[in-house]
Design a protein around this motif. Structure first.
Motif: not given
Length: 168
Positions: A118-119, A111, A165, A114-115, A71-73, A122-123
Motif C-alpha cells: 500500500n505505501l 497485514s 513484499s 499489505d502495509k 498509507s490509506t486513500m 499504491k500510494t
C-alpha cells in the motif's frame, strides 16, 4: 554560466517521508537550491514538525510539516487536499515514503504484505493522480512539473533477508 543550472528558485515541492533519511536530505537539497516552499509529510507528527523547523531555520525557503499517514486513500486525499488548499500549483512531487516488513516465510502475515504494498506501490500512484491538477497548473513547456519516485535497489536482486513484499 552554470550558476542557475540546478536552481529551484521560487518552486514549491512536496516530499513524502520527508522527516528523516533520504526524504529529509531531498527536502534540504531543494531548499538549498532556492525552493520557496518544501512541504514534508510523515506519520509521526513530532518528527515531521521538528524537521520542518530545523530546515526552515537552516535555509532561506520555508519547510512546512504536514503530518499525515498516507498509507490509506483517506490519508492520500487529506494530503492532496491540504496542498490544494495552500497552493495554486505544485512544481515537484517526490514519492519517497516507504515501509519494509520482515518475517519468516512461513510466518509472513498478509497485514505486513499489505502495509508495504500500500505505501510503497499504491500510494505513489494515487497521490500523483490526486495532485495531477496541481502539477499541471505549475507546468509549462519551458519548465515542466516533476514527479520523482524513489525506489530501492532491493528489487533487483534476491535479498538475504525475508522481506518479500519489499522486494516486489
Amino acid at each position: 554560466m552554470f550558476k542557475d543550472l540546478f536552481s529551484l528558485r521560487g518552486r514549491v515541492a512536496l516530499v513524502t517521508g520527508g522527516s528523516r533519511g533520504i526524504g529529509k536530505m531531498i527536502a534540504a537539497g531543494f531548499l538549498n537550491q532556492g525552493a520557496a516552499k518544501v512541504y514534508i509529510t510523515a506519520r509521526k507528527a513530532a518528527a515531521c514538525e521538528a524537521t520542518a523547523k530545523e530546515l526552515s531555520a537552516a535555509y532561506d525557503g520555508e519547510c512546512i510539516a504536514l503530518p499525515i499517514d498516507i498509507s490509506t486513500m483517506a490519508g492520500i486525499e487529506m494530503l492532496a487536499g491540504e496542498i490544494k488548499k495552500r497552493e495554486g500549483k505544485l512544481d515537484i512531487l517526490v514519492n519517497n515514503a516507504g515501509a519494509a516488513w520482515g518475517a519468516d516465510f512461513d510466518e509472513f502475515p498478509e497485514s505486513g504484505w499489505d502495509k508495504v504494498i500500500n505505501l510503497n506501490l499504491k500510494t505513489p500512484f494515487f497521490l500523483t493522480k490526486a495532485l495531477a491538477g496541481s502539477l499541471r497548473a505549475a507546468a509549462s513547456r519551458e519548465r515542466p512539473a516533476k514527479v520523482i519516485n524513489i525506489a530501492s535497489i532491493d528489487g533487483i536482486f534476491v535479498n538475504p533477508l525475508e522481506t518479500y513484499s519489499y522486494a516486489a
